[in-house]
Design an enzyme around this catalytic site. Structure first.
Site, mmCIF file in Angstrom:
data_model
loop_
_atom_site.group_PDB
_atom_site.id
_atom_site.type_symbol
_atom_site.label_atom_id
_atom_site.label_comp_id
_atom_site.label_asym_id
_atom_site.label_seq_id
_atom_site.Cartn_x
_atom_site.Cartn_y
_atom_site.Cartn_z
ATOM 1 N N LEU A 166 0.817 -1.215 0.000
ATOM 2 C CA LEU A 166 0.000 0.000 0.000
ATOM 3 C C LEU A 166 0.849 1.263 0.000
ATOM 4 C CD1 LEU A 166 -2.701 -1.030 2.634
ATOM 5 C CD2 LEU A 166 -2.714 -1.407 0.154
ATOM 6 N N HIS A 167 0.376 2.259 -0.728
ATOM 7 C CA HIS A 167 1.021 3.575 -0.748
ATOM 8 C C HIS A 167 -0.042 4.630 -0.478
ATOM 9 C CE1 HIS A 167 -0.742 3.823 -4.703
ATOM 10 N NE2 HIS A 167 -0.049 2.775 -5.130
ATOM 11 N N GLU A 168 0.367 5.886 -0.583
ATOM 12 C CA GLU A 168 -0.529 6.986 -0.240
ATOM 13 C C GLU A 168 -1.794 7.002 -1.123
ATOM 14 O OE1 GLU A 168 -0.788 8.846 2.300
ATOM 15 O OE2 GLU A 168 -2.313 10.167 1.426
ATOM 16 N N HIS A 187 -3.487 4.316 -2.101
ATOM 17 C CA HIS A 187 -4.425 3.408 -1.411
ATOM 18 C C HIS A 187 -4.948 4.062 -0.131
ATOM 19 C CE1 HIS A 187 -1.683 0.399 -3.501
ATOM 20 N NE2 HIS A 187 -2.855 0.087 -3.989
ATOM 21 N N GLN A 198 -9.641 0.376 -15.722
ATOM 22 C CA GLN A 198 -10.177 -0.558 -14.723
ATOM 23 C C GLN A 198 -11.468 0.009 -14.101
ATOM 24 O OE1 GLN A 198 -7.911 -3.097 -11.818
ATOM 25 N NE2 GLN A 198 -8.308 -1.391 -10.450
ATOM 26 N N SER A 222 2.536 4.093 -7.560
ATOM 27 C CA SER A 222 2.226 2.731 -7.989
ATOM 28 C C SER A 222 3.076 1.791 -7.142
ATOM 29 C CB SER A 222 2.597 2.555 -9.459
ATOM 30 O OG SER A 222 2.704 1.182 -9.777
ATOM 31 N N SER A 223 2.518 0.643 -6.802
ATOM 32 C CA SER A 223 3.309 -0.340 -6.049
ATOM 33 C C SER A 223 4.523 -0.767 -6.867
ATOM 34 C CB SER A 223 2.458 -1.559 -5.710
ATOM 35 O OG SER A 223 1.286 -1.139 -5.056
HETATM 36 O O1 PAF Z 1 -6.207 -2.368 -8.866
HETATM 37 C C1 PAF Z 1 -5.878 -3.418 -8.264
HETATM 38 O O2 PAF Z 1 -5.094 -3.403 -7.319
HETATM 39 C C2 PAF Z 1 -6.472 -4.743 -8.715
HETATM 40 O O3 PAF Z 1 -6.651 -4.770 -10.082
HETATM 41 C C3 PAF Z 1 -7.789 -5.096 -7.985
HETATM 42 C C4 PAF Z 1 -8.897 -4.108 -8.307
HETATM 43 C C5 PAF Z 1 -7.555 -5.141 -6.492
HETATM 44 C C6 PAF Z 1 -8.268 -6.483 -8.433
HETATM 45 O O4 PAF Z 1 -7.329 -7.464 -8.145
#
Ligand code: PAF
Length: 294
Positions: free
Chosen positions: A37-39, A41, A157, A189-190
């Site tokens: 996780l980053h900022e 998220h 997405q 981004s991770s």
């Molecule tokens: O964006 C993401 O991290 C992934 O595509 C998700 C939505 C968690 C589905 O695995």
């Protein structure tokens, strides 16, 4: 407060049911992630915590959405740090299932969203959005949230999930949230952790070229002209290897009229990039509403 960690689907369902029994008007917010996780998220979790009585965070690296030559095996993980971020951002439940828990037997069901998945990452990562739509659909059935939060760095997405949710009459509000950037503009981004210092420096060309897009559109460029201009700008960095530069209507992700200046568009436009630096593929985009390009 420290969030409760849950690894089993049955236990998660029970926790959420208990919350709903105790809070008949309470709302459940859901932030699906793959961890590290980053900022970006954290901003989704904070938003959910501000808008819902219960915030569920999921951390699951979903094998279904990775192609055979992608980074599933080396996707970065740091459970301890993830829990610290989840806790300080206000998550109440953290769902961290194993692959066996999510996929106890080979899947015979797949969720496919057509058309919006044909271009951009859908074209360069075959099967990727089937994997995303399938796992998000499973997670939505498990959590049954009122709202789900997604970052617009993955704008395609967001379009795919919003369309799936509408098509399948899932009573869930999809909440798109702004991309969070480093101070110098790099989208969080991770996968940024994979970049060498030199790649990290050259990767700034993504946000820098996107920042010029509104001006270029205002100058009257067509889709093809804009794509050529962006490609030229990105190629000024020797380590940049372009996967795609695409301009699409949003959220339908159709090609804009080829001969018309983009500034005359009456629907939002997405300008999206995917570029490799060494082994790392980065994406970034800018979403423009008609009032911003006229
Ligand atoms: O964006 C993401 O991290 C992934 O595509 C998700 C939505 C968690 C589905 O695995």
């Amino acid at each position: 407060m420290t969030p409760k960690i849950v690894r089993q689907i049955a236990e998660l369902r029970e926790e959420i049911a208990a919350y709903r029994r105790g809070n008949p008007d309470g709302q459940v917010g859901f932030v699906p992630t793959m961890g590290y996780l980053h900022e970006g998220h954290a901003s989704l979790i904070r938003r959910s915590a501000g808008e819902n009585g219960l915030t569920v965070l999921s951390i699951f690296v979903n094998p279904l959405q990775f192609g055979p030559n992608e980074d599933f095996d080396r996707y970065p993980k740091d459970e301890r740090r993830d829990l610290a971020v989840a806790s300080s951002a206000g998550a109440n439940l953290v769902f961290m299932p194993s692959v066996e828990e999510m996929y106890p037997e080979p899947m015979r069901t797949k969720v496919t969203v057509s058309e919006v998945t044909e271009r951009l990452c859908g074209a360069s990562r075959p099967g990727h959005f089937d994997g995303v739509a399938t796992v998000v659909s499973k997670l939505f059935h498990i959590v049954q949230p009122d709202r789900a939060y997604f970052g617009l760095k993955d704008a395609q997405q967001v379009a795919v999930i919003a369309r799936m949710t509408r098509d399948l009459h899932m009573p869930i509000d999809i909440v798109p949230c702004p991309t969070v950037r480093e101070e110098d503009g790099l989208a969080l981004s991770s996968r940024n952790v994979y970049l060498t210092p030199e790649e990290r420096k050259q990767a700034l060309v993504l946000s820098q070229s996107l920042a010029q897009v509104p001006g270029w559109i205002e100058d009257g460029m067509t889709e093809a002209e804009l794509a050529v201009r962006i490609r030229g700008r990105i190629r000024s960095q020797p380590l940049a290897d372009i996967d795609y530069v695409e301009i699409a209507t949003y959220p339908d992700l159709k090609q804009p009229a080829p001969d018309r200046p983009l500034r005359d568009s009456n629907v939002p436009l997405l300008v999206a990039l995917a570029v490799r630096f060494g082994k790392t593929r980065l994406i970034d985009n800018v979403l423009l509403f008609p009032s911003e390009v006229k």
